[in-house]
Structure formats: C-alpha cells, structure tokens
Design a protein around this motif. Structure first.
Motif, short mmCIF file in Angstrom:
data_model
loop_
_atom_site.label_atom_id
_atom_site.label_comp_id
_atom_site.label_asym_id
_atom_site.label_seq_id
_atom_site.Cartn_x
_atom_site.Cartn_y
_atom_site.Cartn_z
N GLN A 51 0.88 -1.17 0.00
CA GLN A 51 0.00 0.00 0.00
C GLN A 51 0.91 1.22 0.00
N ASN A 52 0.62 2.15 -0.88
CA ASN A 52 1.38 3.41 -0.89
C ASN A 52 0.40 4.51 -0.56
N ILE A 53 0.79 5.39 0.35
CA ILE A 53 -0.13 6.44 0.79
C ILE A 53 0.29 7.76 0.17
N VAL A 85 18.57 6.87 -5.72
CA VAL A 85 17.47 6.29 -4.92
C VAL A 85 18.04 5.17 -4.04
N GLU A 86 17.91 5.37 -2.72
CA GLU A 86 18.54 4.44 -1.77
C GLU A 86 18.05 3.00 -1.97
N SER A 118 4.19 8.07 -3.33
CA SER A 118 4.88 8.89 -2.33
C SER A 118 5.99 8.02 -1.72
N ASP A 119 6.69 8.56 -0.72
CA ASP A 119 7.75 7.77 -0.09
C ASP A 119 7.18 6.81 0.96
N PHE A 126 17.07 -10.31 -11.10
CA PHE A 126 17.03 -8.97 -10.50
C PHE A 126 15.87 -8.84 -9.52
N ASN A 127 16.18 -8.25 -8.36
CA ASN A 127 15.13 -7.88 -7.41
C ASN A 127 14.65 -6.48 -7.79
N VAL A 128 13.35 -6.30 -7.87
CA VAL A 128 12.82 -4.99 -8.25
C VAL A 128 11.78 -4.56 -7.22
N SER A 129 11.95 -3.38 -6.63
CA SER A 129 11.00 -2.86 -5.64
C SER A 129 10.02 -1.90 -6.32
N ALA A 130 8.99 -1.53 -5.57
CA ALA A 130 7.96 -0.64 -6.14
C ALA A 130 8.55 0.68 -6.62
N HIS A 131 9.50 1.24 -5.87
CA HIS A 131 10.01 2.58 -6.20
C HIS A 131 11.15 2.58 -7.20
N SER A 132 11.74 1.40 -7.44
CA SER A 132 12.95 1.39 -8.28
C SER A 132 12.60 1.56 -9.74
N PHE A 133 13.47 2.26 -10.47
CA PHE A 133 13.31 2.33 -11.92
C PHE A 133 13.63 0.96 -12.50
#
Ligand SMILES: C[S@@+](CC[C@H](N)C(=O)[O-])C[C@H]1O[C@@H](n2cnc3c(N)ncnc32)[C@H](O)[C@@H]1O
Length: 430
Positions: free
Chosen positions: A232-234, A326-327, A244-245, A265-272
């Motif tokens: 969930q992203n708020i 992006v961390e 958002s962050d 590759f591991n890919v997160s929601a925020h990563s390009f």
C-alpha cells in the motif's frame, strides 16, 4: 485565418515528435491525432493558437498505405497509445526520422542515424501498469486510462500493451474495491508483472493510510497465486506524482524478481526498471556489443537504477562502479550483485553530479562510462565531469532524443560521436 469549429479538408505531410499528423493549411500547421502521412481527411479545428491549430479527424477521404487497424477499440480517445493507427514499419520510420531531425537541429551532429531496432512483440509488452481510479456521478468505480489531453478516465476492459494476467488482476481488484465499498479511497493501481519469472507485484495507492485492505489482499492473492508482493502506498498530495515515499507491505515481500540477460534482478515498487523486457534485452545486448570490453576494463555505470546494465557488463570486465540516487534501488543493486554471485561490482548511493566529480578528484580512470539518465538528461556540471574524465568510450542510453542531442552537442568537444542506434522500447506509443 482558421477559426475554432471550422471544417477543412487537408493532407497529412509529416508527424510531430508525439505522433500527431501535420497538415499544412495556408500558412498554418494543423496538428491532428490519428492521421498517417499522405492521408487526406476532413478535419474539424478544435483549438487555434498564434502560429498553429489543433484539429480532430472527422473522416478519412483518402487513406494512407501506412494506416493499419488498431487492435484496441479505444485507441482513438485513449491517451495511452498515440501511433497504434500506423503500421509497425511506419512507426519505426517515424521514430527514426524524429531522432535524425532532433540530432540535426539541436545537436548539429551531421550524423546518419541507424535504422531503429524494432520489436518482435509490439503488443503485450509492458511489465508495469499504472491505472488511475475514480468514481463516476453514480458512485460506480472507474479504473482505466486518461482520455487524450484530459484527466477524465476511460474505463478499461483490456489494454493490449499489458499482459492478459495484468488485465485480469485489474478487473478483479476493481470488483474487490467495489465489494468492500472502498469508493473514493483508492487513487491508483500499479502492477509490475514479470513474464519470465511469472512474479507479480500489486501496489494500491490510497489517499489515506487508514483504509481496510485486508479482504482485498486475501482475495486477490487467492485469485492470482503468482502475486508475490502487495504494497500500500499512501499519497494524499494533489500532484501528478504516482508514488509517495510512504509504503506499507501488505503481503509477501517488498520486491519481486525478474530475469534479464541470464541474470536475476530484485525490483521494488520505487525502483526504476525498464518496462519492456523483450526490448531491454535487445538494448542491453547492444550496449554489451558497443562496449566491447576486455577483462582489464573498469566501467562506470552512471544512473544505474537496480544495477541492471552494470551487472550485465560485469561478466566482461574487471570492475564496475554504479551510481544511483534512490537508496532502495542501491540496496536492490547490491542484493542483485549478491544473488548473481557477482563480486566485481560496487554501488554508490548519491547524486551523479557530486559522485562523479569525487571519483575524478580521486584520480579514478574509466575505460567505459555508461550514462543512462532520466528524460531531463545530464546537468552541465555532469557533462563537464564526463569531459574531464576523458574515458576511452561513453555509451549514452537515452529515453529523450532532445536532451540526448543537447548533451551530445557538448560532449562532442571531447568525444567523437561514432554511432547513434535507436531501439524501439515503446511500440504503439512515442
Ligand atoms: C532511466 S533510469 C536508468 C536505470 C538503469 N540504468 C536501467 O537501465 O534500469 C535513470 C535512473 O537514474 C536515477 N537518477 C536520476 N537522477 C539522478 C542523479 N542526479 N544522480 C543519480 N541517480 C539519478 C533514477 O533514480 C533512475 O534509477
């Protein structure tokens, strides 16, 4: 002088950078969506500006040989696909001409651009889907795409750029949101859908944190067991930034896995992460072949995201240093090196402008620099550092020909521009 609502007859002779047909009329240019070169049409003027107009194609009088029947029944009103009415060959020719004109006009490069490398899969290629969610006047939920040039959402039954699985999951989520009476609480649905690993991530963007999504998550995961992550992203801010962050993990893990060029590759929601897997492999293989690395070479991968290009190149060289601001992407990049047993790649979290300057000051030398910035390209200071680094080779991967041309115009003080190779990453769109 043309006026709004006037109806004229005109011939399309060119395309704008964003795929609109250009129709010359007296001294005016009229930009018309869904027209193909050589086509004659009846056009209604929809907006008049100082030097140009916009028009809507009412009727085709003489059809073009470049026209094809779009697969999608709503491709005309939808803002998602701009060139689905053009044959794929014509789409590639439109894209090549656009790159050539931009390099000539902005870059003053005097360089013949290679033919575009097209895709064998011009449909069903997107691994990332972002859909706005709203309610209509009768309080029915609508999930879809924005209508062309507007923020009205067109309900979506099936999008031909995303997979069947993604289409099914979107429909199911909509039903579940309705069943759980979540009207006005959901802002976007984002999916990441990896074909090779069959792993799927669902991100539900809400206006507020206090939304009860328990039942939705339980049922959607049962419906589609390949969902490996639900977040969930708020995002309550009234801007056009999607995520958002602030994110909360609702199910599974915070990332999903994909395979590219034989690596995981591991890919997160925020990563390009590139949205077209088939063409990303083509693009990266093109980079590998242009880099032509030897086992002694040291590579700098600027704007490295989750480390994809650098890690693919690490097999062919001595060392790779990746830089990304992006961390979470840097955390993913380090983990990606680990899961692929790659020990010659390190990743620095920071702004490319500052980190590259620091590397220069420390006397670091690079045989090959990969530059893959966002649309806005590189800052002037970064270009200066690239010039000062005086690497044997730069491979600049760009998603915007105009900022690429601007940056090449500066880089050519120091570097010879040898080859410009377009790769079609976004069939049906510009
Ligand atoms: C077009 S993506 C390329 C990512 C990667 N090379 C790939 O192929 O997946 C650009 C990346 O640059 C990062 N970025 C943008 N501006 C940056 C900056 N000033 N310094 C470092 N990284 C930046 C973004 O977070 C994004 O991951």
């Amino acid at each position: 002088m043309l006026v709004k609502n006037q109806i004229i007859e005109g011939k399309c002779t060119d395309y704008t950078y964003n795929g609109l047909g250009v129709v010359k009329y007296d001294t005016f240019c009229i930009f018309v969506k869904d027209m193909a070169i050589d086509e004659v049409g009846q056009i209604k003027i929809t907006a008049v500006r100082k030097d140009f107009c916009y028009g809507r194609l009412l009727k085709i009088i003489v059809s073009s040989k470049h026209r094809t029947e779009p697969k999608c029944p709503i491709s005309r009103p939808c803002g998602g696909c701009q060139v689905q009415h053009l044959s794929y060959q014509e789409q590639l020719s439109f894209k090549r001409n656009h790159v050539q004109n931009t390099m000539d006009r902005i870059g003053k490069l005097d360089k013949k651009i290679n033919e575009v490398i097209g895709s064998e899969n011009p449909y069903y290629y997107r691994n990332k889907v972002i859909l706005p969610v709203s309610v209509d006047k009768d309080n029915n939920m609508i999930v879809g795409f924005y209508r062309y040039n507007s923020n009205i959402i067109i309900p979506l039954e099936e999008c031909y750029l995303q997979s069947d699985k993604a289409n099914r999951v979107v429909k199911k989520l909509k039903k579940l949101f309705e069943k759980n009476k979540l009207h006005n609480q959901i802002r976007y649905i984002m999916l990441r859908d990896m074909e090779k690993t069959s792993e799927l991530m669902v991100v539900i963007v809400t206006y507020q944190k206090e939304v009860d999504l328990k039942d939705v998550v339980k049922e959607v995961v049962k419906f589609e067991p390949t969902i490996k992550s639900v977040m969930q992203n708020i995002n309550g801010k009234r801007t056009n930034v999607i995520l958002s962050d602030e994110s909360v993990l609702l199910y599974g893990r915070k990332y999903i896995q994909d395979e590219l060029c034989g690596l995981t590759f591991n890919v997160s929601a925020h990563s390009f992460y590139q949205v077209n897997n088939f063409q990303t492999e083509v693009l990266y293989n093109t980079v590998v072949s242009l880099a032509n690395l030897s086992k002694e070479d040291v590579v700098l991968d600027m704007y490295c995201g989750v480390g994809t290009i650098g890690l693919v190149l690490s097999r062919y060289c001595k060392e790779v240093i990746g830089v990304e601001k992006v961390e979470q992407a840097v955390i993913d990049a380090r983990e990606n090196a680990k899961i692929n047993n790659i020990d010659n790649a390190t990743f620095i979290c920071g702004d490319v402008e500052k980190v590259s300057k620091k590397l220069l000051k420390e006397g670091k030398c690079f045989d090959c620099i990969i530059v893959d910035p966002p649309r806005k390209g590189c800052s002037k200071k970064t270009i200066q550092t690239l010039i000062d680094l005086n690497s044997k080779k730069i491979i600049y991967v760009s998603c915007d020909p105009s900022t690429l041309a601007r940056d090449l115009a500066l880089l050519k003080q120091q570097y010879n521009i040898e080859i410009i190779q377009p790769v079609d990453m976004f069939p049906q769109t510009y």
